[in-house]
Design a protein around this motif. Structure first.
Motif, short mmCIF file in Angstrom:
data_model
loop_
_atom_site.label_atom_id
_atom_site.label_comp_id
_atom_site.label_asym_id
_atom_site.label_seq_id
_atom_site.Cartn_x
_atom_site.Cartn_y
_atom_site.Cartn_z
N ARG A 248 0.83 -1.20 0.00
CA ARG A 248 0.00 0.00 0.00
C ARG A 248 0.87 1.25 0.00
N SER A 249 1.94 1.23 0.79
CA SER A 249 2.84 2.37 0.88
C SER A 249 3.50 2.68 -0.46
N ALA A 250 3.87 1.62 -1.19
CA ALA A 250 4.52 1.81 -2.49
C ALA A 250 3.58 2.42 -3.52
N LEU A 251 2.28 2.22 -3.33
CA LEU A 251 1.29 2.67 -4.32
C LEU A 251 0.60 3.98 -3.93
N SER A 252 0.96 4.52 -2.75
CA SER A 252 0.23 5.68 -2.24
C SER A 252 1.16 6.84 -1.94
N ARG A 253 0.69 8.03 -2.23
CA ARG A 253 1.43 9.22 -1.84
C ARG A 253 1.13 9.63 -0.41
N SER A 254 -0.07 9.32 0.05
CA SER A 254 -0.50 9.81 1.36
C SER A 254 -0.17 8.85 2.49
N TYR A 255 0.07 7.56 2.20
CA TYR A 255 0.30 6.55 3.24
C TYR A 255 1.73 6.04 3.13
N GLN A 256 2.48 6.12 4.25
CA GLN A 256 3.86 5.68 4.24
C GLN A 256 4.15 4.83 5.47
N VAL A 257 4.80 3.68 5.25
CA VAL A 257 5.30 2.86 6.34
C VAL A 257 6.74 3.30 6.60
N VAL A 258 7.03 3.62 7.85
CA VAL A 258 8.36 4.10 8.22
C VAL A 258 8.95 3.15 9.26
N MET A 259 10.09 2.57 8.94
CA MET A 259 10.85 1.77 9.89
C MET A 259 12.05 2.58 10.33
N GLY A 260 12.08 2.96 11.60
CA GLY A 260 13.19 3.78 12.08
C GLY A 260 14.52 3.08 11.85
N LYS A 261 15.46 3.80 11.27
CA LYS A 261 16.78 3.25 10.99
C LYS A 261 17.83 4.25 11.44
#
Length: 316
Positions: A248-261
């Motif tokens: 979903r994140s790859a296909l959306s501008r408004s939704y992002q999955v963030v893994m802290g690194k």
């Protein structure tokens, strides 16, 4: 022969019963690494999930494994190629996911994951910053936070949620959020308003279209509810990864999955914010390393979200 050090480790994945406080030889720092004498180490929910084996595909099956990632302390030795840090420096940082081992008298970490500790920040405070503060900071950076914006945070009194609220308000944003109803006054005292319960379907309609950023620290907020809360052009940040979410994140501008690194620049910014009094973690309990396993066991069996960090101390 070098003196032995204490380290919490485990020889198989499992519950708190697999944890042992054992004496081991301190590791030597390799190229680009530093050996840190630990002053304090903070517990994160991920630490529990790791020793339970929930991410064994990433952490592997080589045992014994150390536990813990967030730490503060004093550089004991530096490996080849280390130029920014030197023995005697007071620092804070994180270990890599696979290496772990911060619940110990000494820990090895990459120089790029370690920064100087502000002099006015205690060992205990510094040991809570890396993962929670880093995740909050990177999520807000991904969301392009600006002054004057409105931010909604689920789990606003958790370690990440509290950090999101403090960073956002310091940047000139307003913050609303959800937490358990018995803790609403704590959220108001933090500067959060309005505050709603975790099950806020009715309130979601009342809050429709009010937020530039929805920061979901629980990973459980329905996407439809998140979109109800958003203004046009707003962004949703989710920090609990899952395969379907990445799609979903790859296909959306408004939704992002963030893994802290962890990276040096962001960790330095987190340390600066802590030194300026912006990042103020809630610490619920501080215990010496000798008492860490009983405290971890109690935390895992009776954990209540939003009640503050458990911190282990190794130096007075």
């Amino acid at each position: 022969m070098e003196d032995l050090m204490r380290r919490i480790q485990y020889h198989r994945y499992g519950g708190p019963e697999v944890l042992r406080l054992e004496e081991v030889q301190p590791a030597r720092p390799g190229p680009g690494e530093v050996l840190v004498r630990v002053g304090a180490a903070g517990v994160n929910p991920m630490d529990i999930g790791i020793h339970l084996g929930r991410v064994k595909s990433l952490t592997g099956r080589k045992f014994p494994r150390g536990l813990g990632h967030d730490f503060s302390g004093v550089v004991e030795a530096a490996g080849d190629g280390v130029t920014r840090l030197r023995p005697g420096d007071e620092v804070l940082g994180v270990t890599s996911l696979k290496a772990a081992g911060a619940f110990a008298d000494m820990v090895v970490a990459k120089e790029t994951d370690v920064v100087h500790k502000p002099a006015n920040v205690s060992w205990e405070h510094a040991a809570t910053l890396g993962i929670a503060g880093g995740t909050a900071y990177q999520g807000l950076k991904r969301a392009k936070l600006r002054s004057g914006q409105a931010v909604f945070v689920t789990g606003v009194l958790g370690a990440v949620g509290r950090s999101v609220a403090q960073i956002a308000m310091a940047a000139g944003a307003t913050v609303s959020g959800s937490c358990r109803e018995s803790a609403w006054q704590d959220a108001y005292d933090l500067g959060v308003s309005p505050v709603v319960g975790f099950d806020f379907d009715f309130d979601a309609q009342e809050l429709r279209g009010r937020f530039d950023i929805v920061f979901d620290t629980s990973g459980k907020l329905p996407i439809a509810t998140s979109r109800t809360l958003l203004k046009s052009g707003g962004r949703i940040i989710d920090i609990v990864p899952a395969p379907a979410k990445f799609v979903r994140s790859a296909l959306s501008r408004s939704y992002q999955v963030v893994m802290g690194k962890s990276n040096q620049q962001d960790t330095e910014e987190i340390a600066r914010l802590a030194g300026e009094g912006v990042l103020r973690p809630l610490i619920s309990q501080t215990v010496p390393l000798d008492e860490a396993i009983p405290a971890l066991t109690e935390l895992e069996r009776n954990r209540k979200p939003g009640t503050g960090k458990l911190v282990f101390t190794m130096m007075s």
